[in-house]
Scaffold this motif. Sequence first.
Motif, short mmCIF file in Angstrom:
data_model
loop_
_atom_site.label_atom_id
_atom_site.label_comp_id
_atom_site.label_asym_id
_atom_site.label_seq_id
_atom_site.Cartn_x
_atom_site.Cartn_y
_atom_site.Cartn_z
N VAL A 28 68.40 -7.41 1.26
CA VAL A 28 67.14 -6.64 0.22
C VAL A 28 66.15 -6.80 1.82
O VAL A 28 65.21 -5.74 1.77
CB VAL A 28 67.18 -7.37 -1.22
CG1 VAL A 28 65.40 -6.21 -1.78
CG2 VAL A 28 68.27 -6.81 -1.84
N ALA A 29 65.64 -8.20 2.27
CA ALA A 29 64.39 -8.62 3.06
C ALA A 29 64.79 -7.24 3.77
O ALA A 29 63.61 -6.79 4.23
CB ALA A 29 64.34 -9.70 2.94
N LEU A 30 66.16 -6.84 4.73
CA LEU A 30 66.53 -6.70 6.00
C LEU A 30 65.59 -5.15 5.29
O LEU A 30 65.05 -4.05 6.52
CB LEU A 30 67.56 -6.24 6.33
CG LEU A 30 67.74 -7.95 7.37
CD1 LEU A 30 68.97 -8.39 7.42
CD2 LEU A 30 66.66 -7.74 8.62
N ARG A 31 66.00 -4.39 4.69
CA ARG A 31 65.95 -2.74 4.15
C ARG A 31 64.66 -2.27 3.96
O ARG A 31 64.36 -1.41 4.36
CB ARG A 31 67.20 -3.08 3.40
CG ARG A 31 68.47 -2.46 2.63
CD ARG A 31 68.95 -2.00 2.07
NE ARG A 31 70.85 -2.00 2.37
CZ ARG A 31 71.30 -1.51 1.80
NH1 ARG A 31 71.20 -1.20 0.26
NH2 ARG A 31 72.93 -1.59 2.19
N ALA A 32 64.26 -3.59 2.90
CA ALA A 32 62.12 -3.51 3.39
C ALA A 32 61.91 -3.37 4.26
O ALA A 32 60.37 -2.95 4.60
CB ALA A 32 62.47 -4.77 1.59
#
Length: 836
Positions: free
Chosen positions: A827-831
């Motif tokens: 999730v953090a990488l996509r955000a």
Amino acid sequence: MMFSFAVATLRHRKAGFAGAFVALFCAAALVCGCGTLLATGLLGGVRPERYAAAPIVVAGDQNVHQVQNKGKGKVKEKAKPIAGRAWVPAALADRIAALPSVRSVSTEVTFPVLLPGGPTANSWGHGWESAPLAGLTLASGAAPSAADEVVLDAGTAARTHLAVGSTVRARTAGETLTVRVVGVTAQVFDAQAGVFFAPERARQLAGHDGLFSAIGVFPAAPSAATDVAALLRSTQAGSTTATAVTGTQVAPVALARTGDDRGPVEFPDAANAQVRLVSMGGVLGGTSLLVALLVVVGTFGLSIQQRQREIAVLRAVAATGRQVRKMIGGEALAVGLAAGVLGAAAGLPLGSWLRDRFVALDVIPANLPVVLSPFPAIAAAGATLLAGWGAARISARRATAIKPVEALGEAEIKPPRPGWARIVLGVVAAAGSVVLTAVLTVLHSDQASTPACFVAVLLWCTALSLLGPLAARAGVAVLGLPLRASRVGGYLAAHNLRAAAHRLASVVTPLTLLVAMACTILFTQTTVDGAAGAQRDRGSVADFVVGPRVPASAAASVAAVPGVRTVTRVLHTQVRDGLTRRSVQAVTPERLTDTLDLAVTAGDLGALADGTAAAADGLGYRLGQRVRLTLADGTPAEVTVVALYARGLGFGDLTLAHGPVAAHVDVPLDDNLLVRGEGVSREALASALRAEPGTGVLDRAAAQSAGNRVSAQIGYVTLGLIIAFVAIAVLNTLAMSITDRRQEFTALRLIGTTRRQVRRMLGWETAASVVIATVLGLGIAFAVLTTYARGITRGTAGVAVPVGQLVIVVAGAAALAAVGTWLPARVALRAGERAA
């Protein structure tokens, strides 16, 4: 003003406070669930079934009493429940019936009767004259009159598929009988099986001449209860003077019970069950609270670390340290209030679930309902609120104590080491851990050593949480070289871990707690079982074991098999030495050394007879000592110690002669028979037992481990909840840690690092965290378990660690760390990519 800041912060940093909310919610649920067990043990009552229709029940006192001198003229009376049912003199029935305020009385005798297809516990025989106690009526058939006729309650008839006219083999203590069902009641017993004989036949089978298990009183006037109690006080039924252990029946003091007090008379194991609930609820609740404090402090500490830049800005614009602490305390109070209330509400069904698990394990009776009191919920919510507030204030101390300019600097460059106060507290906690771990070597009872064992683990983990950054730096220094073997992912991981030791410590601490607690819970049980099993293996020299629940007729049949030389009847029970509970094996003394080798260290086991005892080493007994005991039915007794033995863990605290003990237990069926002879085959013994349904030649290992499995399951159910809580904390901490690194991931992607390389970096970091936590967790667990094993086994055995269970613990911790890393990282990488 700072409270409004706190509300605004909560509104705009929902994700940052989600972790604290989850930790506090789980803590409140766990503490409330344990408190519900405690409340059930303290306030719960057992509903009567057989005595439901009798307004007054007269029965023996189910407790042993002792007056202790507290000094300065003060005394205190303590009471502990006995293991069985206390009986009363039959003459009391006539005296009670003669009271003007009494309309009638009904008497009862109780003895075990096991039917094929019926329950193996709480299956009791009675005389039909006791039917009025439960208000029993016949749905079909007639009352029993002949010696081989019985009436069954409707529930037992349905479970065993018996009806009027059926014949069945019924196992009693003396022999296995062929009985004919002549009636079935209209009423159903939920918590027991009822088998009713003709009155005279029931008294013969009960074997308690001149005694009743209970007397039901039906009043003719409202003063009946008072009159009966006065009569009992004036007669003081029975003797309180200890006598030699012989077959003589000595009845304890009789008491009149009404209302909810009738339940414990009918189910004497209920008092023991309530004591067990109080003990388990207290130990589990206390351990849960300590774990919760440790986890919550760590969670808030990580949350404050992630907000250092925000706190530094507030300090730079003239906010005082006190104001910032007030803001953080307000946030914690708001989060703690919401999490505590919701978690406490969730803890009530959790307590009900725990009670159901214990019922399924036969730890407590099914008719001991859970007590859903508001007090555990209030206490859990309050404790959670205070824990959250205290954790937040402690975690914010350093960030708010330094000067504003220094705060801005530390927001960008993390402190190189913990503060001196934290280091001193960590050293003190470590010293306390060492002392408590050493104390375990002198604790020889499970009641004392098990709670101390878990407290020692928690104290070690507390020291680790205080000294975490130092431990993390040491771990990274050791792992730095293998990490650099990976040119990109490992290299980045090594530098990240070294620069952010505080973040690594926040992840390692709950992982270490998980590994240490899981190993301690699993391996305390395997260590005791292994040591006890080894003692039984070496001490049981019989050729065959026959069981379970063996009647005397089966022992006679086995003894008659050609070639059989010795048949040792073994019956397990408990007695009280003063208020101290002692486990007992009652054995037939004749040629005892043919079947048992107790590793006698002093005295002569051949001198064992009525009125004597052999005792395990380390309990304070000495040869020739006269010991006053209270037997399972409350009968006082006195024995002389004639031998001491080393294998107490496998064979019990005391060894007594079989006959006198069997006369004072609720279920005098032998647990097993130990058989020794020459030229005896398994087939010959099985043939001799064909007339005894439900008994046979047992595998020795299976016969020995039945009780241990229940004990292990109790530990797994109760303390396993703590592992589940810690596992949630691990996921929670990892998720918070990864989510806070979005900007870092974005920067790495902007300078050309691929997503695959970032994932590899996180993989190396997770692997390093798991390795450090596993080493620390195993080190803590085995340090504690080693001294625990030395104390509980008195130095006769070491720690027993099944490799499969150890692999599951380590693999489970690694799997949790992987899940807690990869899902938030995804999730953090996509955000981060969307923001870029």
